[in-house]
Scaffold this active site. Structure first.
Site, PDB file in Angstrom:
ATOM      1  N   ARG A 129      -7.225  41.498   1.459  1.00 66.11           N
ATOM      2  CA  ARG A 129      -8.037  42.030   2.545  1.00 66.11           C
ATOM      3  C   ARG A 129      -9.494  42.287   2.166  1.00 66.11           C
ATOM      4  NH1 ARG A 129      -7.234  44.826   7.082  1.00 66.11           N
ATOM      5  NH2 ARG A 129      -8.929  46.213   6.538  1.00 66.11           N
ATOM      6  N   ASP A 157      -3.700  56.092  -2.091  1.00 67.20           N
ATOM      7  CA  ASP A 157      -3.216  55.125  -3.074  1.00 67.20           C
ATOM      8  C   ASP A 157      -2.356  55.769  -4.167  1.00 67.20           C
ATOM      9  OD1 ASP A 157      -4.389  53.097  -1.707  1.00 67.20           O
ATOM     10  OD2 ASP A 157      -6.025  52.737  -3.114  1.00 67.20           O
ATOM     11  N   LEU A 176     -14.294  48.479  12.640  1.00 68.39           N
ATOM     12  CA  LEU A 176     -15.437  49.318  12.244  1.00 68.39           C
ATOM     13  C   LEU A 176     -16.503  48.482  11.532  1.00 68.39           C
ATOM     14  CD1 LEU A 176     -14.036  52.699  10.874  1.00 68.39           C
ATOM     15  CD2 LEU A 176     -14.510  52.008  13.206  1.00 68.39           C
ATOM     16  N   ARG A 178      -4.291  47.822  10.030  1.00 63.30           N
ATOM     17  CA  ARG A 178      -5.515  47.664   9.243  1.00 63.30           C
ATOM     18  C   ARG A 178      -6.534  46.713   9.868  1.00 63.30           C
ATOM     19  NH1 ARG A 178      -4.385  47.448   2.898  1.00 63.30           N
ATOM     20  NH2 ARG A 178      -6.378  48.491   2.821  1.00 63.30           N
ATOM     21  N   PRO A 179      -7.062  47.066  11.021  1.00 57.45           N
ATOM     22  CA  PRO A 179      -8.070  46.206  11.635  1.00 57.45           C
ATOM     23  C   PRO A 179      -9.418  46.289  10.906  1.00 57.45           C
ATOM     24  CG  PRO A 179      -7.763  48.189  12.940  1.00 57.45           C
ATOM     25  CD  PRO A 179      -6.801  48.283  11.793  1.00 57.45           C
ATOM     26  N   VAL A 180     -10.374  45.446  11.309  1.00 60.16           N
ATOM     27  CA  VAL A 180     -11.712  45.489  10.706  1.00 60.16           C
ATOM     28  C   VAL A 180     -12.772  45.806  11.762  1.00 60.16           C
ATOM     29  CG1 VAL A 180     -11.236  44.031   8.697  1.00 60.16           C
ATOM     30  CG2 VAL A 180     -11.870  42.962  10.869  1.00 60.16           C
ATOM     31  N   LYS A 187     -10.214  48.555  -9.901  1.00 61.60           N
ATOM     32  CA  LYS A 187     -10.153  47.350  -9.058  1.00 61.60           C
ATOM     33  C   LYS A 187     -10.957  47.560  -7.772  1.00 61.60           C
ATOM     34  CE  LYS A 187      -6.514  46.824  -6.210  1.00 61.60           C
ATOM     35  NZ  LYS A 187      -6.921  46.591  -4.816  1.00 61.60           N
ATOM     36  N   ASN A 188     -10.781  48.712  -7.151  1.00 58.97           N
ATOM     37  CA  ASN A 188     -11.412  48.928  -5.850  1.00 58.97           C
ATOM     38  C   ASN A 188     -12.920  49.148  -5.941  1.00 58.97           C
ATOM     39  OD1 ASN A 188      -8.986  48.576  -4.648  1.00 58.97           O
ATOM     40  ND2 ASN A 188      -8.683  50.718  -4.032  1.00 58.97           N
ATOM     41  N   ARG A 194      -1.522  42.430  -8.723  1.00 59.53           N
ATOM     42  CA  ARG A 194      -2.781  42.512  -7.989  1.00 59.53           C
ATOM     43  C   ARG A 194      -3.658  43.645  -8.504  1.00 59.53           C
ATOM     44  NH1 ARG A 194      -2.424  43.149  -1.889  1.00 59.53           N
ATOM     45  NH2 ARG A 194      -4.619  43.317  -2.357  1.00 59.53           N
ATOM     46  N   CYS A 252      -2.209  43.752   2.029  1.00 59.27           N
ATOM     47  CA  CYS A 252      -1.075  44.685   2.016  1.00 59.27           C
ATOM     48  C   CYS A 252      -0.570  44.928   3.436  1.00 59.27           C
ATOM     49  CB  CYS A 252      -1.504  46.030   1.449  1.00 59.27           C
ATOM     50  SG  CYS A 252      -1.446  46.124  -0.331  1.00 59.27           S
ATOM     51  N   ILE A 297      -3.844  58.568   6.319  1.00 58.49           N
ATOM     52  CA  ILE A 297      -4.830  57.472   6.340  1.00 58.49           C
ATOM     53  C   ILE A 297      -4.243  56.210   6.984  1.00 58.49           C
ATOM     54  CG2 ILE A 297      -6.391  56.051   4.937  1.00 58.49           C
ATOM     55  CD1 ILE A 297      -7.070  58.943   4.540  1.00 58.49           C
TER      56      ILE A 297
HETATM   57  C1  UD1 Z   1      -9.629  50.892   0.696  1.00 54.43           C
HETATM   58  C2  UD1 Z   1      -8.895  50.598  -0.578  1.00 54.43           C
HETATM   59  C3  UD1 Z   1      -7.424  50.931  -0.437  1.00 54.43           C
HETATM   60  C4  UD1 Z   1      -7.265  52.379   0.016  1.00 54.43           C
HETATM   61  C5  UD1 Z   1      -8.102  52.662   1.255  1.00 54.43           C
HETATM   62  C6  UD1 Z   1      -8.126  54.132   1.641  1.00 54.43           C
HETATM   63  C7  UD1 Z   1     -10.137  48.758  -1.509  1.00 54.43           C
HETATM   64  C8  UD1 Z   1     -10.201  47.315  -1.858  1.00 54.43           C
HETATM   65  N1  UD1 Z   1      -9.052  49.183  -0.888  1.00 54.43           N
HETATM   66  O1  UD1 Z   1      -9.071  50.050   1.703  1.00 54.43           O
HETATM   67  O2  UD1 Z   1      -6.788  50.734  -1.694  1.00 54.43           O
HETATM   68  O3  UD1 Z   1      -5.912  52.624   0.323  1.00 54.43           O
HETATM   69  O4  UD1 Z   1      -9.469  52.267   1.023  1.00 54.43           O
HETATM   70  O5  UD1 Z   1      -8.568  54.915   0.598  1.00 54.43           O
HETATM   71  O6  UD1 Z   1     -11.040  49.517  -1.838  1.00 54.43           O
HETATM   72  N2  UD1 Z   1      -9.558  51.078   9.764  1.00 54.43           N
HETATM   73  C9  UD1 Z   1      -9.742  50.677  11.064  1.00 54.43           C
HETATM   74  N3  UD1 Z   1     -10.757  49.809  11.334  1.00 54.43           N
HETATM   75  C10 UD1 Z   1     -11.578  49.319  10.370  1.00 54.43           C
HETATM   76  C11 UD1 Z   1     -11.390  49.746   9.042  1.00 54.43           C
HETATM   77  C12 UD1 Z   1     -10.375  50.627   8.761  1.00 54.43           C
HETATM   78  O7  UD1 Z   1      -9.016  51.102  11.969  1.00 54.43           O
HETATM   79  O8  UD1 Z   1     -12.473  48.517  10.676  1.00 54.43           O
HETATM   80  C13 UD1 Z   1      -8.480  52.043   9.451  1.00 54.43           C
HETATM   81  C14 UD1 Z   1      -7.430  51.491   8.506  1.00 54.43           C
HETATM   82  O9  UD1 Z   1      -6.429  50.777   9.226  1.00 54.43           O
HETATM   83  C15 UD1 Z   1      -6.908  52.758   7.881  1.00 54.43           C
HETATM   84  C16 UD1 Z   1      -8.158  53.644   7.778  1.00 54.43           C
HETATM   85  O10 UD1 Z   1      -9.066  53.105   8.711  1.00 54.43           O
HETATM   86  O11 UD1 Z   1      -5.966  53.366   8.716  1.00 54.43           O
HETATM   87  C17 UD1 Z   1      -8.821  53.686   6.422  1.00 54.43           C
HETATM   88  O12 UD1 Z   1      -9.010  52.389   5.946  1.00 54.43           O
HETATM   89  P1  UD1 Z   1     -10.179  51.995   4.948  1.00 54.43           P
HETATM   90  O13 UD1 Z   1     -10.744  53.223   4.314  1.00 54.43           O
HETATM   91  O14 UD1 Z   1     -11.126  51.073   5.633  1.00 54.43           O
HETATM   92  O15 UD1 Z   1      -9.375  51.174   3.843  1.00 54.43           O
HETATM   93  P2  UD1 Z   1      -9.805  49.863   3.100  1.00 54.43           P
HETATM   94  O16 UD1 Z   1     -11.270  49.850   2.872  1.00 54.43           O
HETATM   95  O17 UD1 Z   1      -9.184  48.678   3.755  1.00 54.43           O
END
Ligand code: UD1
Length: 429
Positions: free
Chosen positions: A98, A312, A131, A127-129, A22-23, A404, A122, A334
């Site tokens: 997300r 995961d 970055l 989980r901000p964006v 899925k990912n 999901r 989730c 993480i």
């Molecule tokens: C992806 C996976 C998810 C997995 C995660 C970590 C998908 C669709 N989902 O999620 O299943 O658990 O990788 O292996 O592929 N963070 C920030 N700012 C950002 C982005 C991330 O602070 O802009 C933080 C997150 O809150 C978290 C950490 O960075 O604590 C890692 O997150 P990230 O690797 O980005 O996870 P996802 O891509 O959302």
């Protein structure tokens, strides 16, 4: 709302075909936005998140042609993003998943604009964006936040840049990798994530004509090109699904052959299972996981970016450790709030104490069935595992979390001898 009923205690034995990841599939689907040619993806898993992503892409104007195999399962999907009619990803779709944020960079790179709702998904930590947004700004996009939406523009296209991620993010690496493929000049992504799903995305982008070096490492070097072409790509197998069923074999004292998975995709998890006393054997079609007569031994686990132990699989490993001989310390590095399965496992008789980012699990001889509630995707699968091993009946609510990300989980486990059924308000389905 549907529930899953499990009567525990059956030793599982059989073969489980592992679906596409899925990912990996989610970013691969959004990569279709990078070209006006047709991208054909095979081995997509038949799960709700994929349907949501296809709906989002259709909303943007992508022409999607789905096919079915003879047995009714999902066949290859062709996507063609000609002139996109709407660059807004609405709240209604994004809040469900997300990963919708992954349309952001492809839309800006190809069309110069995107308006994407801030995501939900989730409930594991904040989980901000940030970055994603910072890196996209470094590629020259102008970003504003307004009324819950990210508004990104780059009327003259994106420009290559040196981007150093302050910590590893799977989603930000994928988003920016896709954007950089159509940027002017060279982009270097340092401290990039190197999960197999990113390698899979990079391979597909190469087939579409992208120029990427360093695939599989933490430094990706991308030379932007004017346009990308169509391609055909088969999605990498799902290491998280495979790991979940490996633990199902272990927790029930059984044996499951995971068909289609490669050891290298989940080495860290298989190593931990070996340390816990589980036998792992490579076979002609995949990996066989079988429990040894001595039972499960408690082992310590810390989640880390790939190639470390995947976050995961943390909840599922914790379920296994609840019935181990001895204690186990499980540390989540993480996500900040990924222990929501703990109170539910405790309802089934598990002995778990959480101290900050670590959980101390003391093995108990037996779990007991109970009524429990799924809280997020992987937490839900940990409850399924616990229920398979528990004495008596467990009812798991909020099954839509499982839908999901796990393709036909009830059927796959039942085929190995589990007493498992999905019930709607009107009875078994
Ligand atoms: C992806 C996976 C998810 C997995 C995660 C970590 C998908 C669709 N989902 O999620 O299943 O658990 O990788 O292996 O592929 N963070 C920030 N700012 C950002 C982005 C991330 O602070 O802009 C933080 C997150 O809150 C978290 C950490 O960075 O604590 C890692 O997150 P990230 O690797 O980005 O996870 P996802 O891509 O959302």
């Amino acid at each position: 709302m549907d529930k899953i009923r499990i009567r525990g205690g059956n030793r599982l034995d059989g073969v489980i075909p592992i679906a596409g990841a899925k990912n990996a599939a989610l970013p691969l689907l959004t990569a279709s936005l990078l070209t006006d040619d047709t991208l054909t993806l095979s081995n997509l898993p038949d799960v709700a998140d994929i349907k949501t992503m296809i709906q989002l892409l259709q909303h943007h104007g992508v022409a999607v042609q789905e096919t079915a195999k003879d047995d009714g399962s999902r066949g290859p999907v062709s996507l063609c993003a000609g002139p996109v009619n709407d660059t807004t990803a609405p709240y209604d779709l994004v809040r469900r998943m997300r990963a919708s944020i992954l349309v952001l960079a492809p839309l800006v790179a190809r069309f110069g604009a995107a308006r994407v709702s801030l995501p939900g998904g989730c409930a594991i930590g904040t989980r901000p964006v940030d970055l994603h947004l910072k890196a996209l700004t470094q590629l020259g996009a102008n970003i504003e936040l307004s009324e819950g939406y990210i508004e990104a523009t780059a009327p003259n296209g994106l420009t290559g840049a040196n981007i150093v991620f302050p910590f590893v993010s799977v989603g930000a690496t994928e988003n920016i990798l896709m954007g950089a493929c159509l940027a002017r000049g060279e982009t270097v992504l340092s401290n990039a994530a190197r999960e197999p799903e990113i390698t899979d995305l990079a391979r597909c982008l190469l087939a579409m004509g992208a120029r990427i070096e360093g695939i599989g490492t933490d430094t990706l070097r991308i030379q932007g090109v004017d346009h990308l072409t169509g391609a055909e790509h088969s999605v990498v197998p799902d290491r998280i699904e495979a790991g979940t069923y490996a633990m199902a074999a272990a927790i029930t004292g059984g044996r499951i052959e995971l068909a289609g998975i490669r050891r290298g995709l989940l080495e860290a998890a298989l190593d931990k299972l070996s340390q816990a006393g589980v036998r792992i054997t490579e076979t002609e079609i995949g990996i066989e996981v079988s429990a040894e007569p001595g039972g499960i031994i408690g082992v310590d686990v810390m989640t880390e970016p790939f190639p470390g132990f995947p976050t995961d699989l943390q909840a599922q490993m914790m379920a296994l450790m609840t019935v181990a001989n001895g204690a186990s310390m499980i540390t989540e590095s993480i996500f900040e709030n990924r222990f929501m399965h703990v109170p539910e496992l405790a309802r089934m008789g598990a002995d778990i104490n959480v101290h900050g980012a670590s959980a101390m699990v003391r093995g108990v001889p037996r779990l007991k069935g109970a009524e429990v509630m799924a809280t997020d995707l992987r937490a839900s699968s940990s409850l399924v595992l616990a229920a398979l091993a528990a004495e008596g009946e467990t009812m798991i609510g909020r099954v839509y979390h499982l839908d999901r990300g796990y393709e036909r989980i009830v059927r796959k486990l039942a085929a190995c001898g589990a007493d498992i059924a999905r019930l709607s308000d009107r009875g078994p389905i």
